[in-house]
Enzyme design. Structure first.
Site, mmCIF file in Angstrom:
data_model
loop_
_atom_site.group_PDB
_atom_site.id
_atom_site.type_symbol
_atom_site.label_atom_id
_atom_site.label_comp_id
_atom_site.label_asym_id
_atom_site.label_seq_id
_atom_site.Cartn_x
_atom_site.Cartn_y
_atom_site.Cartn_z
ATOM 1 N N ASP A 103 0.851 -1.201 0.000
ATOM 2 C CA ASP A 103 0.000 0.000 0.000
ATOM 3 C C ASP A 103 0.883 1.246 0.000
ATOM 4 O OD1 ASP A 103 -2.165 -1.672 0.198
ATOM 5 O OD2 ASP A 103 -2.356 -1.440 2.382
HETATM 6 N N1 URA Z 1 -1.180 -5.930 3.800
HETATM 7 C C1 URA Z 1 -1.698 -4.694 3.814
HETATM 8 O O1 URA Z 1 -2.760 -4.464 4.379
HETATM 9 N N2 URA Z 1 -1.022 -3.723 3.197
HETATM 10 C C2 URA Z 1 0.160 -3.904 2.572
HETATM 11 O O2 URA Z 1 0.748 -2.973 2.039
HETATM 12 C C3 URA Z 1 0.689 -5.201 2.577
HETATM 13 C C4 URA Z 1 -0.005 -6.204 3.201
#
Ligand code: URA
Length: 239
Positions: A103
C-alpha cells in the site's frame, strides 16, 4: 524470460528455427536437455547452451528496495512518485516493475526486476512465498490474538485467510506492536486481518519476502542489487 524468447533475442534464428533447435535436442539449461520453449530461464542465473556453446544475453536485474511511505508500488502514476522513480538512471532497464504491491502508506521490502515471468511466479499461490510484517496498532493485542490469527482470520465478506503466525512484541491499552507472517497476498490483507480482530493498523512495514530479508542498514528509499547467494535462491522459482 521464456527460453524461446531468450534464444530469439540472442539471434539464434526465427521462431520456427528455434522450435527446430529445441525439438532436435540441441539446447541445454544448466546441463539439462531443454525442449520446451515455454521454460522460464534467466541467463544470469543459469547457463544456457546451444550445441555446447554458451548463449550470452544481458542478464536480468533484481533490486531489493526499502520502500518509503507515500510512494506507490506501480510503474507509473499520474499523481504520486512510484517505486520505479526511486531507481537511479544508471540502473534503469526496460520492463522494470515491482514484484507485488505494498500500500502507499506501507514501508519496507519490495523486489524490483525486469524478469517478468519470474516475478509473476513468485506471486503465484503455488509457491507459498511467506511475507513478514512489523505492525503497530491502535489497541490492545491480548494473548488470544495469536490463536485468532492462527485459526485463519475471516473477513466480513466471508473470505477466510490461511493461518498466520502472530508474535506480540508489546501490548498496551491503546498501542501494541507485533510481527506477523502470512503466506498469501490478498489486497490490504494485514490491515483487514487486524481490523477483523478489532484494532486498526497505524504503521506497517514488510521485513521479509520469501528468502529475502530487509536489513536495518538499508536506508528507507534506497535499494541494492541482490547478492549472488540471493540470486541462487531465485532459482527455485524457475522450476
Ligand atoms: N497488507 C496490507 O494491508 N497492506 C500492505 O501494504 C501489505 C499487506
Amino acid at each position: 524470460m521464456r527460453l524461446d524468447k531468450c534464444l530469439e533475442k540472442a539471434g539464434l534464428g526465427s521462431r520456427k528455427q528455434i522450435k527446430t533447435l529445441l525439438k532436435s535436442r540441441q539446447v541445454t539449461v544448466d546441463g539439462m536437455l531443454a525442449t520446451a520453449g515455454s521454460q522460464i530461464v534467466d541467463s544470469g542465473l543459469q547457463v544456457i547452451e546451444v550445441n555446447g556453446k554458451k548463449v550470452d544475453l544481458e542478464a536480468a536485474v533484481y533490486y531489493l528496495l526499502n520502500k518509503p511511505a507515500g510512494v506507490v508500488s506501480a510503474v507509473s502514476d499520474a499523481a504520486h512518485q512510484t517505486v520505479i522513480d526511486l531507481i537511479a538512471e544508471k540502473d534503469r532497464r526496460a520492463g522494470l516493475y515491482p514484484i507485488g504491491r505494498l500500500d502507499r502508506d506501507t514501508e519496507g521490502l519490495l523486489l524490483i526486476t525486469n524478469n517478468g515471468p519470474l516475478g509473476f511466479r513468485m506471486l503465484h499461490p503455488k509457491y507459498h512465498v511467506d511475507k513478514v510484517y512489523e505492525v503497530e496498532v491502535n489497541g490492545f493485542l491480548a494473548p488470544d490474538a495469536v490463536t485468532f490469527f492462527k485459526n485463519g482470520v475471516e473477513f466480513l465478506d466471508g473470505t477466510v485467510c490461511q493461518p498466520a503466525i502472530l508474535e506480540i512484541l508489546s501490548a498496551d491499552i491503546s498501542f501494541s506492536r507485533a510481527r506477523i507472517r502470512i503466506s498469501e497476498g490478498k489486497f490490504h490483507q494485514v490491515k483487514k486481518m487486524f481490523l477483523a480482530y478489532g484494532v486498526k493498523v497505524t504503521y506497517l512495514k514488510r521485513i521479509a519476502f520469501g528468502p529475502f530479508v530487509l536489513e536495518d542498514d538499508l536506508a528507507v528509499g534506497t535499494y541494492r542489487e541482490l547478492t549472488s547467494r540471493e540470486k541462487e535462491a531465485l532459482k527455485e522459482f524457475l522450476d
